[in-house]
Design an enzyme around this catalytic site. Structure first.
Site, PDB file in Angstrom:
ATOM      1  N   ARG A  17      45.376  87.631  79.638  1.00  0.00           N
ATOM      2  CA  ARG A  17      45.548  88.222  78.306  1.00  0.00           C
ATOM      3  C   ARG A  17      46.871  88.973  78.209  1.00  0.00           C
ATOM      4  O   ARG A  17      47.489  89.007  77.141  1.00  0.00           O
ATOM      5  CB  ARG A  17      44.392  89.166  78.000  1.00  0.00           C
ATOM      6  CG  ARG A  17      43.051  88.456  77.814  1.00  0.00           C
ATOM      7  CD  ARG A  17      42.015  89.411  77.279  1.00  0.00           C
ATOM      8  NE  ARG A  17      42.440  89.984  76.015  1.00  0.00           N
ATOM      9  CZ  ARG A  17      41.867  91.032  75.442  1.00  0.00           C
ATOM     10  NH1 ARG A  17      40.860  91.629  76.038  1.00  0.00           N
ATOM     11  NH2 ARG A  17      42.311  91.494  74.291  1.00  0.00           N
ATOM     12  N   TYR A  74      47.473  86.636  61.717  1.00  0.00           N
ATOM     13  CA  TYR A  74      47.270  87.667  60.696  1.00  0.00           C
ATOM     14  C   TYR A  74      47.300  89.038  61.362  1.00  0.00           C
ATOM     15  O   TYR A  74      46.855  89.207  62.494  1.00  0.00           O
ATOM     16  CB  TYR A  74      45.953  87.466  59.951  1.00  0.00           C
ATOM     17  CG  TYR A  74      44.721  87.439  60.818  1.00  0.00           C
ATOM     18  CD1 TYR A  74      43.988  88.598  61.075  1.00  0.00           C
ATOM     19  CD2 TYR A  74      44.266  86.240  61.371  1.00  0.00           C
ATOM     20  CE1 TYR A  74      42.849  88.576  61.852  1.00  0.00           C
ATOM     21  CE2 TYR A  74      43.127  86.207  62.159  1.00  0.00           C
ATOM     22  CZ  TYR A  74      42.421  87.372  62.402  1.00  0.00           C
ATOM     23  OH  TYR A  74      41.290  87.339  63.186  1.00  0.00           O
ATOM     24  N   PRO A  75      47.839  90.044  60.656  1.00  0.00           N
ATOM     25  CA  PRO A  75      47.788  91.424  61.148  1.00  0.00           C
ATOM     26  C   PRO A  75      46.521  92.112  60.655  1.00  0.00           C
ATOM     27  O   PRO A  75      45.919  91.688  59.659  1.00  0.00           O
ATOM     28  CB  PRO A  75      49.032  92.056  60.524  1.00  0.00           C
ATOM     29  CG  PRO A  75      49.180  91.327  59.223  1.00  0.00           C
ATOM     30  CD  PRO A  75      48.681  89.916  59.453  1.00  0.00           C
ATOM     31  N   MET A  76      46.113  93.164  61.338  1.00  0.00           N
ATOM     32  CA  MET A  76      44.896  93.857  60.929  1.00  0.00           C
ATOM     33  C   MET A  76      44.922  95.326  61.317  1.00  0.00           C
ATOM     34  O   MET A  76      45.656  95.739  62.218  1.00  0.00           O
ATOM     35  CB  MET A  76      43.663  93.192  61.544  1.00  0.00           C
ATOM     36  CG  MET A  76      43.641  93.208  63.057  1.00  0.00           C
ATOM     37  SD  MET A  76      41.983  92.946  63.714  1.00  0.00           S
ATOM     38  CE  MET A  76      41.181  94.453  63.188  1.00  0.00           C
ATOM     39  N   ASP A  77      44.150  96.106  60.592  1.00  0.00           N
ATOM     40  CA  ASP A  77      43.922  97.522  60.881  1.00  0.00           C
ATOM     41  C   ASP A  77      42.427  97.777  60.962  1.00  0.00           C
ATOM     42  O   ASP A  77      41.610  96.986  60.481  1.00  0.00           O
ATOM     43  CB  ASP A  77      44.471  98.414  59.751  1.00  0.00           C
ATOM     44  CG  ASP A  77      45.986  98.516  59.760  1.00  0.00           C
ATOM     45  OD1 ASP A  77      46.595  98.163  60.782  1.00  0.00           O
ATOM     46  OD2 ASP A  77      46.536  98.936  58.726  1.00  0.00           O
ATOM     47  N   LYS A  78      42.076  98.919  61.536  1.00  0.00           N
ATOM     48  CA  LYS A  78      40.733  99.451  61.422  1.00  0.00           C
ATOM     49  C   LYS A  78      40.718 100.492  60.279  1.00  0.00           C
ATOM     50  O   LYS A  78      41.628 101.321  60.187  1.00  0.00           O
ATOM     51  CB  LYS A  78      40.307 100.112  62.732  1.00  0.00           C
ATOM     52  CG  LYS A  78      39.967  99.115  63.836  1.00  0.00           C
ATOM     53  CD  LYS A  78      38.771  98.262  63.462  1.00  0.00           C
ATOM     54  CE  LYS A  78      38.317  97.426  64.645  1.00  0.00           C
ATOM     55  NZ  LYS A  78      37.185  96.558  64.284  1.00  0.00           N
ATOM     56  N   HIS A 124      30.467  91.561  68.123  1.00  0.00           N
ATOM     57  CA  HIS A 124      31.575  90.777  67.579  1.00  0.00           C
ATOM     58  C   HIS A 124      32.024  89.716  68.580  1.00  0.00           C
ATOM     59  O   HIS A 124      32.316  88.575  68.213  1.00  0.00           O
ATOM     60  CB  HIS A 124      32.724  91.724  67.248  1.00  0.00           C
ATOM     61  CG  HIS A 124      33.683  91.175  66.242  1.00  0.00           C
ATOM     62  ND1 HIS A 124      33.348  90.954  64.935  1.00  0.00           N
ATOM     63  CD2 HIS A 124      34.985  90.817  66.354  1.00  0.00           C
ATOM     64  CE1 HIS A 124      34.395  90.483  64.276  1.00  0.00           C
ATOM     65  NE2 HIS A 124      35.399  90.390  65.118  1.00  0.00           N
ATOM     66  N   GLN A 130      42.654  82.589  71.519  1.00  0.00           N
ATOM     67  CA  GLN A 130      43.077  83.776  70.789  1.00  0.00           C
ATOM     68  C   GLN A 130      44.011  84.631  71.634  1.00  0.00           C
ATOM     69  O   GLN A 130      43.861  84.711  72.853  1.00  0.00           O
ATOM     70  CB  GLN A 130      41.850  84.612  70.409  1.00  0.00           C
ATOM     71  CG  GLN A 130      42.178  85.914  69.676  1.00  0.00           C
ATOM     72  CD  GLN A 130      41.017  86.884  69.693  1.00  0.00           C
ATOM     73  OE1 GLN A 130      40.461  87.163  70.745  1.00  0.00           O
ATOM     74  NE2 GLN A 130      40.648  87.381  68.533  1.00  0.00           N
TER      75      GLN A 130
END
Length: 646
Positions: free
Chosen positions: A141, A155-159, A182, A195
């Site tokens: 990883r 894609y970007p992401m936030d919490k 998850h 991923q």
């Protein structure tokens, strides 16, 4: 137990740059044919060199055409330092092609691993064995290989940090439960989607970037649709724009800009053989850092479900094996299991003894998923004295599960558990050797591996002969012979060697021509035996192979790194002819050949075969050889190494 709001521990690896470009189509149409050809030729060379990672000791790169209006191409780079990433940006801007592009957007991040589980924390606290499946999984990883899948999705992401939906206000255990659930969804797509999670807190506008690879876009759609209903996504996740692309090569750019369908010769696939060799010696295959991770969430997906068998109630069995359980046998008997195990890196006398009984099972499941589940089984197996070893290896696009026991009855019992592992559909079983002890095996005259090779090196060192330990490390060599056309073989090997070069354990792979034979030799040198054994899988696909140097009877030595000073090449060849006449008169000598590297005629390789080890050692001890070594110090650029085959 961690405090309520303690963050999970993290580790970082390579820096990542997702560089999205749009084509200035008006400028491209207005350019002359000469300007377009020049720009394409220059950028193709530029991208070829960086996709081959010629600018760094490690990393990976890939090129994609982007679907839709958001961009036209994506250049994806993974490199060890931010300095490497910055240099890549500037070098592209210096190309003629860059003036026909505009940067639409970019994303800078770093590969990241984090964990909530007890097992994952063992890694961060330094309590995890470096040979364990989990340790190697985390390393894949942090230092991933980009799979040659047809499609990429980023894609970007936030919490979320809203008053009623603040991820960072949740207790540690609640977050851990979310992550486990998850991850269970993501694991269902193992083998279909790979991923990569990269962290971007303080590096970019979003907290994480998620990069998915797969051959079928609908697999990505199905995965993300299913995850939308998971609370860790529905309650706590925010996303930026999605970018979808198709893998292309730099040579496809002219067709892409001309509006043609690319790739022009069929789509690439996520098959491990197409993707190139895996990191030799690593546990997981290309993509082993993949879809079993949880998607769309804080990247802490090292935790896997514990194997049910590890928790099974133990029962006594007079076979000395694990408790009876498991499914129907899928293995067939073979008397060549020793050879099959050698192809996945397990050797008699090193990993198991003569007289053991082995199982080799094949699975289409991800190697890391299997390694993690096998960890649980192994804990159960190791209660029994009859257990020798159980491991997972990646093998030509599939996963291999090897389990070795002292006797057949114990192996039969273990097979019931192993056939319940994901994706297991066939395999082999059989005795390992004929019952001759490993000690007797090591003393045989024809053996030239393992402890015996170490003994030979020690003896040669006493004779002042440099014997395979450059810079304090062993060299493990693979030598095969091919009758194919020399130009064709050289081209094939050069392409394969380029793939090997991305791995630190690779010392070089070259073609050596024997002017007195229709066969050429391919020599591949590695720092470790495991790396060499893994590489052998790919070398076996070279055309026209007629045999490996360690096949057949007798004893063979490999004299490598005879790099001659250019002014002395002719003199060296003449001296070798004189030594050859001496060898022809020695007892036990069969043949000796001097071969030259087709890319560098001053790099020589000497292959010598004898009836037995003692015959070869008599020559090394002779005054004539000592005189030759002394003479060679004045004409060679480097000390030669007498290498023994992996």
């Amino acid at each position: 137990m961690p405090d309520t709001r303690d963050p999970p521990p993290t580790d970082e690896g390579w820096y990542a740059l997702h560089d999205y470009r749009t084509i200035d189509w008006d400028a491209w149409r207005d350019a002359t044919d000469r300007e377009r050809k020049r720009a394409l030729a220059e950028v193709t060379d530029h991208l070829d060199s960086h996709l081959a990672v010629e600018d760094a000791d490690a990393g990976d790169s890939a090129l994609y055409s982007i679907l839709g209006h958001k961009a036209d191409i994506l250049i994806l780079h993974l490199r060890p330092t931010s300095a490497h990433i910055g240099a890549l940006e500037r070098r592209f801007e210096q190309t003629e092609f860059a003036r026909f592009t505009e940067r639409e957007t970019s994303f800078v991040s770093v590969t990241e691993a984090s964990g909530y589980s007890e097992r994952a924390r063992d890694y961060f606290e330094g309590e995890l064995d470096e040979d364990s499946g989990l340790y190697n999984y985390i390393q894949t990883r942090l230092k991933p290989t980009i799979p040659e899948a047809t499609h990429v999705c980023f894609y970007p992401m936030d919490k979320r940090r809203q008053p009623e939906q603040n991820w960072y206000d949740l207790g540690f255990e609640e977050r851990a439960d979310h992550m486990e659930a998850h991850g269970d969804i993501g694991r269902e797509y193992g083998g279909k989607i790979v991923q990569m999670i990269t962290g971007a807190i303080a590096l970019d506008d979003w907290e994480w970037g998620v990069t998915l690879w797969g051959d079928d876009l609908t697999d990505m759609k199905d995965l993300l649709y299913e995850m939308r209903f998971d609370p860790s996504t529905s309650q706590f996740a925010e996303f930026g724009s999605f970018y979808i692309g198709r893998h292309i090569e730099p040579s496809d750019l002219p067709a892409l800009l001309a509006g043609e369908v690319v790739p022009t010769e069929g789509d690439v696939s996520m098959d491990a053989d197409a993707a190139g060799p895996v990191h030799p010696g690593a546990v997981s295959a290309n993509g082993g850092h993949g879809a079993e991770q949880a998607h769309e969430s804080e990247p802490d997906h090292d935790e896997h479900a514990e194997d049910d068998a590890a928790e099974a109630e133990e029962a006594d069995d007079d076979s000395g094996g694990p408790p009876m359980d498991g499914g129907e046998s899928v293995t067939e008997e073979t008397d060549d299991l020793v050879g099959r195990l050698g192809k996945v890196g397990l050797r008699m006398g090193e990993d198991y003894d003569d007289g053991s009984f082995g199982l080799l099972l094949h699975s289409d499941a991800d190697a890391q998923e299997l390694a993690d589940e096998l960890d649980g089984l192994r804990e159960n197996f190791e209660h029994y004295d009859t257990h020798v070893t159980s491991v997972v290896r990646a093998q030509q696009g599939r996963s291999a599960i090897v389990s070795i026991w002292d006797n057949e009855r114990a192996a039969d019992t273990a097979e019931g558990f192993l056939t319940d592992l994901p994706g297991v559909d066939d395999g082999y079983r059989g005795p390992l050797g004929d019952g001759t002890s490993a000690e007797t095996e090591a003393e045989s005259e024809t053996d030239h591996t393992g402890d015996d090779a170490e003994g030979i090196r020690d003896e040669l060192a006493d004779l002042d002969v440099y014997a395979g330990q450059p810079h304090g490390e062993d060299i493990y060599a693979l030598v095969l012979y091919s009758e194919t056309d020399l130009d064709e073989l050289t081209e094939e090997v050069a392409s394969m060697s380029d793939g090997f070069d991305r791995y630190d354990t690779h010392e070089g792979t070259d073609v050596y021509d024997d002017p007195d034979s229709e066969q050429a030799a391919v020599v591949s040198r590695w720092e470790t035996a495991d790396a060499a054994n893994t590489a052998s899988e790919y070398l076996s696909d070279l055309p026209g192979i007629v045999g490996w140097a360690d096949e057949g009877d007798g004893f063979e030595t490999m004299g490598m790194f005879y790099t001659v000073k250019p002014d002395y090449r002719e003199t060296f060849v003449e001296r070798f002819a004189e030594v050859g006449e001496l060898l022809a008169e020695m007892d036990g000598h069969r043949d000796t050949a001097l071969l030259a590297n087709v890319e560098n005629e001053n790099d020589m390789f000497i292959a010598s075969r004898w009836d037995a080890k003692d015959d070869a050692m008599d020559f090394f001890r002779s005054d004539a050889f000592t005189d030759t070594v002394d003479w060679g110090r004045g004409v060679l650029d480097d000390k030669p190494r007498h290498v023994f085959l992996a």
